[in-house]
Design a protein around this motif. Structure first.
Motif, short mmCIF file in Angstrom:
data_model
loop_
_atom_site.label_atom_id
_atom_site.label_comp_id
_atom_site.label_asym_id
_atom_site.label_seq_id
_atom_site.Cartn_x
_atom_site.Cartn_y
_atom_site.Cartn_z
N GLY A 173 -4.36 0.73 -4.34
CA GLY A 173 -2.85 0.17 -4.11
C GLY A 173 -2.14 0.56 -5.27
N GLU A 174 -2.41 1.40 -5.93
CA GLU A 174 -1.81 1.93 -7.16
C GLU A 174 -1.51 3.21 -7.56
OE1 GLU A 174 -4.25 0.18 -10.10
OE2 GLU A 174 -3.43 -1.74 -10.01
N ARG A 178 -0.19 2.02 -12.04
CA ARG A 178 0.77 1.20 -11.85
C ARG A 178 1.03 0.61 -10.38
NH1 ARG A 178 3.82 4.82 -14.49
NH2 ARG A 178 3.39 4.78 -16.88
N GLU A 179 1.60 -0.38 -10.16
CA GLU A 179 1.80 -0.91 -8.69
C GLU A 179 2.93 -0.17 -8.15
OE1 GLU A 179 1.90 -5.09 -8.35
OE2 GLU A 179 -0.06 -5.36 -8.82
N SER A 184 2.27 -2.23 -2.88
CA SER A 184 1.05 -3.04 -3.27
C SER A 184 1.22 -4.64 -3.01
CB SER A 184 1.23 -3.05 -4.77
OG SER A 184 1.02 -1.57 -5.16
N SER A 185 2.50 -5.01 -2.54
CA SER A 185 2.46 -6.65 -2.34
C SER A 185 1.78 -6.84 -1.24
CB SER A 185 4.10 -6.97 -2.34
OG SER A 185 4.54 -5.94 -1.59
N PRO A 189 -6.01 -3.46 -0.71
CA PRO A 189 -6.78 -2.37 -1.15
C PRO A 189 -8.21 -2.00 -0.42
CG PRO A 189 -6.13 -3.29 -2.99
CD PRO A 189 -5.80 -4.13 -1.95
#
Lengths: 222, 196
Positions: A173-174, A178-179, A184-185, A189
């Motif tokens: 999810g990155e 980094r998100e 990502s919220s 994943p």
């Protein structure tokens, strides 16, 4: 990427390296005969290091460096290398460049060197490098061979980056550690994409899509 | 790491840490030569043999020559030279003394020099700091693991010849995806034994 370069070069008059052969070589290596997606060479490293985008980019850079360097040297030495010893000469040249890159990583990017593990060393047995040295650099002048090495390295690096991008995005999810805002919220994943099976699925699908774009004629039917 | 017995490493290298399905080594010949079970069996045998012997040889050379002389940065080039020389030697030896075996293995031997699983096994052995017996166990296990994987895929691909696969995915892409499923099945062994 390759298309862009082609557009730029098409507008200028075909002259010197850029026009004619150099351009054709570049297009051939990076797109029409993409070493990874069309010829399916050198897939070991493509599967192993693509769990994160960062690793994929470094590996792509490594291959471009080794490919350009070894193609140049093989091409420079092509007239003085006895035909019977060409294989061992090629392997020695490739190994030299791989050692250079490995030592460079160890000296300046220790963490990256740790993460890539044995896969940097395994560029020696990467069929792309050997294949280009054997099939192209042995018959062509140095500069053109460098272009060919660059094109094939680029073709490899781009496909590697695509796979790395999706595996990191879906698996962790990155992107680049980094998100991703807005993604990502809510995304959970899927660990499988980072593990081994995800690599096989991703590469299989990418090759399939390349074949699909290229047209209905299947590359090889066994 | 150094306490793990060679036997455990042997099993781990076949099942939980299969060199092909978890480390992705030896993919080129894996995809190219997995059309038929008999072919893949021949290649698997040759790889197992060469891998066991070269890990042993490379262990000796690395620890007794390269480390003593402080030449570790030459590891890659020495290893690949040892592998190439060994394969050449085996080929001549087998041709001379057992023509039957030569015809069974013959064509696969030269291919093995560029099989990254062989070089990979030697490099893993160094990175994981195995002892001599552990290295032998690892080399043998990794070779057998590779052979098992390629024979399994060959079996699957023979069956797949009769299935209706979308055109762009025929050939290599579907083989990849099937390998993914295979790797997923092997993940079921995880936790049984484990090596670093």
């Amino acid at each position: 990427m390759a298309d862009n370069k082609q557009m730029v070069c098409m507008t200028c008059e075909p002259k010197g390296l850029c026009g004619g052969k150099g351009l054709l070589t570049l297009k051939e290596g990076a797109w029409a005969n993409n070493p990874l997606a069309i010829q399916v060479l050198g897939i070991c490293s493509a599967l192993a290091v693509t769990n994160r985008l960062e690793n994929s980019l470094v590996m792509g850079a490594a291959l471009i460096f080794v490919c350009v360097g070894s193609n140049l040297l093989v091409s420079l030495l092509r007239k003085v290398t006895p035909y019977r010893f060409r294989m061992i000469a090629e392997v020695a040249i490739i190994a030299t460049f791989v050692i250079l890159f490995d030592q460079f990583l160890k000296a300046f990017y220790w963490d990256m060197s740790k993460q890539l593990g044995p896969y940097v060393g395994l560029i020696i047995t990467n069929c792309i490098v050997m294949g280009r040295a054997e099939a192209f650099a042995l018959q062509n002048p140095p500069v053109l061979s460098m272009v060919d090495g660059l094109a094939n390295g680029l073709g490899y690096a781009v496909v590697l980056a695509i796979i790395g991008f999706f595996r990191e995005l879906l698996g962790a999810g990155e992107i680049l550690g980094r998100e991703v805002p807005g993604f990502s919220s809510w995304y959970t994943p899927n660990q499988l994409m980072i593990l081994a099976p995800g690599a096989f699925f991703a590469l299989g699908i990418v090759i399939g899509i390349f074949n699909w774009i290229k047209g209905p004629e299947p590359e090889e039917k066994k | 790491m150094s306490e793990t017995s060679a036997f455990v490493i042997f099993f781990a290298a076949i099942f939980t840490n299969n060199i092909l399905l978890t480390n992705f080594l030896g993919m080129c010949s894996f995809i190219a030569c997995s059309g038929q079970i008999s072919t893949s069996l021949g290649l698997g045998t040759a790889v197992t043999f060469v891998m066991t012997m070269t890990t042993m040889l490379n262990y000796i050379i690395y620890h007794f020559v390269l480390v003593r002389l402080g030449l570790e940065h030459l590891t890659f080039i020495i290893f690949i030279a040892v592998i190439a020389a060994f394969v050449q030697f085996v080929e001549m030896f087998v041709e001379r003394f057992s023509p039957k075996l030569y015809f069974a293995l013959g064509i696969f031997l030269p291919l093995i020099t560029v099989n990254c699983a062989i070089l990979g096994a030697s490099l893993f052995m160094i990175i994981r700091k195995y002892s001599f017996f552990q290295s032998v166990g690892f080399g043998l296990g990794a070779g057998i693991g590779w052979a098992v994987a390629i024979v399994l895929l060959a079996g699957l691909r023979q069956k797949m010849r009769y299935s209706n696969i979308p055109e762009p995915f025929q050939g290599v892409p579907i083989a990849m995806i099937v390998t993914g499923v295979l790797a997923m099945a092997f993940m079921g062994f995880a936790g049984m034994v484990s090596i670093q």
